[in-house]
Scaffold this active site. Sequence first.
Site, PDB file in Angstrom:
ATOM      1  N   ARG A  30       0.959  -1.094   0.157  1.00 27.63           N
ATOM      2  CA  ARG A  30       0.068   0.145  -0.109  1.00 27.63           C
ATOM      3  C   ARG A  30       0.901   1.226   0.064  1.00 27.63           C
ATOM      4  O   ARG A  30       2.214   1.232   0.170  1.00 27.63           O
ATOM      5  CB  ARG A  30      -0.692   0.076   1.289  1.00 27.63           C
ATOM      6  N   TYR A  78      -1.138   5.069  10.416  1.00 26.95           N
ATOM      7  CA  TYR A  78      -1.590   3.886  11.357  1.00 26.95           C
ATOM      8  C   TYR A  78      -0.350   4.142  12.475  1.00 26.95           C
ATOM      9  O   TYR A  78       0.947   3.786  11.737  1.00 26.95           O
ATOM     10  CB  TYR A  78      -1.828   2.716  10.857  1.00 26.95           C
ATOM     11  N   HIS A 112      -0.950   2.338  16.314  1.00 30.90           N
ATOM     12  CA  HIS A 112      -1.187   1.090  17.138  1.00 30.90           C
ATOM     13  C   HIS A 112      -0.065   1.206  18.137  1.00 30.90           C
ATOM     14  O   HIS A 112       0.543   0.034  18.121  1.00 30.90           O
ATOM     15  CB  HIS A 112      -1.192  -0.297  16.162  1.00 30.90           C
ATOM     16  N   GLU A 150      -5.861   5.360  13.404  1.00 29.63           N
ATOM     17  CA  GLU A 150      -6.741   4.457  14.175  1.00 29.63           C
ATOM     18  C   GLU A 150      -7.600   5.347  15.210  1.00 29.63           C
ATOM     19  O   GLU A 150      -8.587   4.642  15.835  1.00 29.63           O
ATOM     20  CB  GLU A 150      -6.254   3.447  14.568  1.00 29.63           C
TER      21      GLU A 150
END
Length: 371
Positions: A15, A94, A96, A118
């Site tokens: 991606r 992102y 996390h 997120e």
Amino acid sequence: MLIGVPKEIKNQEYRVGLVPSSVRELILHGHEVLVESNAGIGIGFTDADYEAAGAKVLDSAEEIFIKAEMIVKVKEPQQSECKMLREDQVLFTYLHLAPDPSQTTGLIASGCIAIAYETVTDNQGRLPLLAPMSEVAGRLSVQAGASCLEKKNGGSGVLLGGVPGVKPANVVVIGGGVVGTNALMMAIGMGAHVTVLDKSVARLRELDMHFGAQLNKVYATAGAIEEYVLSADLVVGAVLVPGGAAPKLVSREMLTHMRPGSVLVDVAIDQGGCFETSHPTTHDDPIFTESGVVHYCVANMPGAVPRTSTFALNNATLPFVLALADKGYKKALSDDQNLMNGLNVHKGQITYKAVADDLGYKYVPGAEAIK
């Protein structure tokens, strides 16, 4: 603003932070975009495509990190990338952080402003930048689980939908949010016998209105989870604590009572996983078996379908990228509490409470940190 898009370097990650059409929008807003050479090649975009959209293509990630005021990525920065981040540089990707203390340490040390996809919210408290990847991961979870049930992968040799005269597989989905709902759609569509467990009666009612008698809806107590997991052929872990570590809902002891060849797919693995026995795996080596139960715990599941995933993600992130670029990060955050909720690290301070609580840092509210 000068915006940089490095090539993703995590294992099997194709991606890219911005597609050419997103680059063009930023250019039309008067910004400059730097893209690392071959950043989009894994999903069919050449350097020429980016140049046609108005980007400048550079040869290395180092050049991108040195020059850009804001870095737009997909996955969390790897150790080498954390070292390239600098003070006052905005990182939008992102993160996390709760299950990843080493990344957190690296971001704190860099002095950067780290905004996590997120934990950005919308006016209803939902997670609009997590939702597109949750949709992809939820649909993939059943697809991956069905493959794991094949005997060659260590599974019990059960076909999800069965055939006339042979009962279908029992699929249990823990969590009825975006991931869970998309997993349910796939499992029901494939003809399985499907149960969802969730702690929200209101959500179970919504699922009942949507799926009706096709779906068995159960309130998620510890006893109910154990009962349905033990009889399952495939269990999908689809729970989420926004910004925090996932709760461990299926114990190691429970595995010893499951049917050999049963499958666990832990979509919560990015947040530490909701099965006690889970540990992150990769697309190169996605499964392992413990106590006779096959585990699929790939930490970037949407990376398996990177073209679909990248477009879905860009559709959601682009308005926020434009806001950060047009206004500068301080005004963009101050003007939009939903975007402010995405701020996790600001110049060495932890500004997201769940991360601070899980990792033992002092929590500093974002609005206070950016003053």
